[in-house]
Design a protein around this motif. Structure first.
Motif, PDB file in Angstrom:
ATOM      1  N   VAL A 209      25.911  37.203 -14.535  1.00 14.34           N
ATOM      2  CA  VAL A 209      25.685  35.785 -14.793  1.00 14.34           C
ATOM      3  C   VAL A 209      27.036  35.091 -14.852  1.00 14.34           C
ATOM      4  CG1 VAL A 209      24.749  34.078 -16.398  1.00 14.34           C
ATOM      5  CG2 VAL A 209      23.600  36.291 -16.128  1.00 14.34           C
ATOM      6  N   ALA A 210      27.231  34.100 -13.999  1.00  8.27           N
ATOM      7  CA  ALA A 210      28.448  33.292 -14.021  1.00  8.27           C
ATOM      8  C   ALA A 210      28.073  31.901 -14.520  1.00  8.27           C
ATOM      9  CB  ALA A 210      29.058  33.200 -12.632  1.00  8.27           C
ATOM     10  N   THR A 211      28.886  31.352 -15.397  1.00 17.23           N
ATOM     11  CA  THR A 211      28.682  29.991 -15.863  1.00 17.23           C
ATOM     12  C   THR A 211      29.711  29.106 -15.183  1.00 17.23           C
ATOM     13  OG1 THR A 211      27.890  30.799 -17.992  1.00 17.23           O
ATOM     14  CG2 THR A 211      28.545  28.480 -17.888  1.00 17.23           C
ATOM     15  N   ILE A 212      29.218  28.093 -14.480  1.00 20.53           N
ATOM     16  CA  ILE A 212      30.079  27.196 -13.707  1.00 20.53           C
ATOM     17  C   ILE A 212      30.061  25.812 -14.355  1.00 20.53           C
ATOM     18  CG2 ILE A 212      30.485  26.152 -11.443  1.00 20.53           C
ATOM     19  CD1 ILE A 212      30.782  29.239 -11.515  1.00 20.53           C
ATOM     20  N   ARG A 213      31.236  25.233 -14.509  1.00 25.29           N
ATOM     21  CA  ARG A 213      31.377  23.860 -14.995  1.00 25.29           C
ATOM     22  C   ARG A 213      31.702  22.982 -13.804  1.00 25.29           C
ATOM     23  NH1 ARG A 213      35.100  20.530 -15.278  1.00 25.29           N
ATOM     24  NH2 ARG A 213      36.726  22.043 -14.872  1.00 25.29           N
ATOM     25  N   PHE A 214      30.976  21.874 -13.668  1.00 24.88           N
ATOM     26  CA  PHE A 214      31.300  20.943 -12.598  1.00 24.88           C
ATOM     27  C   PHE A 214      31.046  19.512 -13.063  1.00 24.88           C
ATOM     28  CE2 PHE A 214      26.948  22.219 -11.927  1.00 24.88           C
ATOM     29  CZ  PHE A 214      26.268  21.103 -11.486  1.00 24.88           C
ATOM     30  N   VAL A 215      31.772  18.595 -12.430  1.00 24.73           N
ATOM     31  CA  VAL A 215      31.701  17.181 -12.775  1.00 24.73           C
ATOM     32  C   VAL A 215      31.184  16.426 -11.559  1.00 24.73           C
ATOM     33  CG1 VAL A 215      33.004  15.148 -13.527  1.00 24.73           C
ATOM     34  CG2 VAL A 215      33.666  17.442 -14.341  1.00 24.73           C
ATOM     35  N   LEU A 216      30.120  15.636 -11.771  1.00 25.06           N
ATOM     36  CA  LEU A 216      29.553  14.813 -10.706  1.00 25.06           C
ATOM     37  C   LEU A 216      29.862  13.346 -10.972  1.00 25.06           C
ATOM     38  CD1 LEU A 216      25.938  16.233 -10.229  1.00 25.06           C
ATOM     39  CD2 LEU A 216      27.991  16.726  -8.887  1.00 25.06           C
ATOM     40  N   ASP A 217      30.074  12.598  -9.893  1.00 24.07           N
ATOM     41  CA  ASP A 217      30.146  11.144 -10.045  1.00 24.07           C
ATOM     42  C   ASP A 217      28.759  10.572  -9.757  1.00 24.07           C
ATOM     43  OD1 ASP A 217      29.827  10.875  -7.248  1.00 24.07           O
ATOM     44  OD2 ASP A 217      31.932  10.393  -6.910  1.00 24.07           O
ATOM     45  N   ARG A 218      28.622   9.277  -9.904  1.00 24.04           N
ATOM     46  CA  ARG A 218      27.313   8.627  -9.742  1.00 24.04           C
ATOM     47  C   ARG A 218      26.759   8.755  -8.324  1.00 24.04           C
ATOM     48  NH1 ARG A 218      25.528   4.940 -13.294  1.00 24.04           N
ATOM     49  NH2 ARG A 218      24.865   3.552 -11.641  1.00 24.04           N
ATOM     50  N   ARG A 219      27.628   8.978  -7.352  1.00 22.10           N
ATOM     51  CA  ARG A 219      27.183   9.106  -5.961  1.00 22.10           C
ATOM     52  C   ARG A 219      26.803  10.543  -5.594  1.00 22.10           C
ATOM     53  NH1 ARG A 219      31.234   6.050  -2.173  1.00 22.10           N
ATOM     54  NH2 ARG A 219      29.507   6.332  -0.734  1.00 22.10           N
ATOM     55  N   GLY A 220      26.904  11.468  -6.554  1.00 21.84           N
ATOM     56  CA  GLY A 220      26.528  12.849  -6.304  1.00 21.84           C
ATOM     57  C   GLY A 220      27.649  13.709  -5.755  1.00 21.84           C
ATOM     58  N   ARG A 221      28.871  13.220  -5.838  1.00 24.30           N
ATOM     59  CA  ARG A 221      30.014  13.999  -5.351  1.00 24.30           C
ATOM     60  C   ARG A 221      30.588  14.839  -6.482  1.00 24.30           C
ATOM     61  NH1 ARG A 221      33.021   8.917  -2.770  1.00 24.30           N
ATOM     62  NH2 ARG A 221      32.785   8.409  -4.965  1.00 24.30           N
ATOM     63  N   VAL A 222      31.010  16.054  -6.144  1.00 26.72           N
ATOM     64  CA  VAL A 222      31.633  16.939  -7.122  1.00 26.72           C
ATOM     65  C   VAL A 222      33.101  16.548  -7.236  1.00 26.72           C
ATOM     66  CG1 VAL A 222      32.242  19.328  -7.672  1.00 26.72           C
ATOM     67  CG2 VAL A 222      30.026  18.820  -6.624  1.00 26.72           C
ATOM     68  N   ASN A 223      33.519  16.142  -8.438  1.00 30.05           N
ATOM     69  CA  ASN A 223      34.912  15.791  -8.685  1.00 30.05           C
ATOM     70  C   ASN A 223      35.738  16.992  -9.099  1.00 30.05           C
ATOM     71  OD1 ASN A 223      34.299  13.159  -8.109  1.00 30.05           O
ATOM     72  ND2 ASN A 223      34.306  12.470 -10.225  1.00 30.05           N
ATOM     73  N   ASP A 224      35.092  17.990  -9.684  1.00 31.29           N
ATOM     74  CA  ASP A 224      35.799  19.170 -10.175  1.00 31.29           C
ATOM     75  C   ASP A 224      34.779  20.278 -10.377  1.00 31.29           C
ATOM     76  OD1 ASP A 224      38.008  20.653 -11.165  1.00 31.29           O
ATOM     77  OD2 ASP A 224      37.475  20.138 -13.229  1.00 31.29           O
ATOM     78  N   SER A 225      35.195  21.514 -10.168  1.00 33.89           N
ATOM     79  CA  SER A 225      34.337  22.658 -10.468  1.00 33.89           C
ATOM     80  C   SER A 225      35.216  23.859 -10.777  1.00 33.89           C
ATOM     81  CB  SER A 225      33.391  22.978  -9.305  1.00 33.89           C
ATOM     82  OG  SER A 225      34.121  23.352  -8.156  1.00 33.89           O
ATOM     83  N   ALA A 226      34.725  24.712 -11.671  1.00 39.17           N
ATOM     84  CA  ALA A 226      35.481  25.900 -12.068  1.00 39.17           C
ATOM     85  C   ALA A 226      34.539  26.899 -12.720  1.00 39.17           C
ATOM     86  CB  ALA A 226      36.594  25.522 -13.044  1.00 39.17           C
ATOM     87  N   VAL A 227      34.968  28.153 -12.759  1.00 37.87           N
ATOM     88  CA  VAL A 227      34.233  29.173 -13.496  1.00 37.87           C
ATOM     89  C   VAL A 227      34.523  28.943 -14.976  1.00 37.87           C
ATOM     90  CG1 VAL A 227      33.984  31.648 -13.944  1.00 37.87           C
ATOM     91  CG2 VAL A 227      34.349  30.829 -11.602  1.00 37.87           C
ATOM     92  N   PHE A 228      33.484  28.707 -15.754  1.00 32.04           N
ATOM     93  CA  PHE A 228      33.627  28.510 -17.198  1.00 32.04           C
ATOM     94  C   PHE A 228      33.572  29.853 -17.915  1.00 32.04           C
ATOM     95  CE2 PHE A 228      31.740  27.709 -21.394  1.00 32.04           C
ATOM     96  CZ  PHE A 228      32.668  26.815 -21.905  1.00 32.04           C
TER      97      PHE A 228
END
Length: 136
Positions: A71-90
């Motif tokens: 099980v990998a936990t991933i952190r990601f940030v979305l903007d209002r348009r559905g674009r990923v601004n950042d992602s990383a393995v948490f």
């Protein structure tokens, strides 16, 4: 047979600092969540959008090759348009190939659905647990 599930863990809220703070996984279940304001203070649109994001990840994730499980936990940030601004393995699965597969699931899911017009945020952070395990 292999199965994988995606579920929301929690929002990247203050105080969430380790994998021990993330609720346990339940195989085969996808749950909404990830909002900064879930529960009694969340609007129905926030809960629906979170569920839509989690379902979107579920539909775009890959499957583990060979006998790899974890099980990998991933952190990601979305903007209002559905674009990923950042992602990383948490939190790592313990297997670098599964961690990369989970990160690729987020990258492959881009663009995500747009936020509802009523959303009052510019970006929103999600934590998702992507579970790769053998089906009994």
């Amino acid at each position: 047979m292999r199965t994988s599930s995606v579920e929301s863990a929690v929002s990247a809220a203050p105080g969430l600092t380790s994998n021990t703070d993330v609720p346990p996984s339940r195989a085969g279940r996808t749950q909404g969540g990830g909002a900064g304001t879930l529960g009694a203070t969340a609007t129905p649109n926030e809960d629906r959008y979170a569920a839509e994001v989690i379902a979107w990840v579920e539909a775009h994730k890959g499957h583990a090759a060979g006998r790899a499980t974890g099980v990998a936990t991933i952190r990601f940030v979305l903007d209002r348009r559905g674009r990923v601004n950042d992602s990383a393995v948490f939190a790592t699965s313990g297997d670098p190939s599964l961690d990369m597969l989970a990160l690729d699931a987020i990258r492959n899911a881009t663009p995500f659905p747009r936020a509802p017009a009523t959303a009052d945020w510019r970006t929103r952070t999600f934590l998702v647990r992507i579970d790769y395990r053998r089906r009994a």
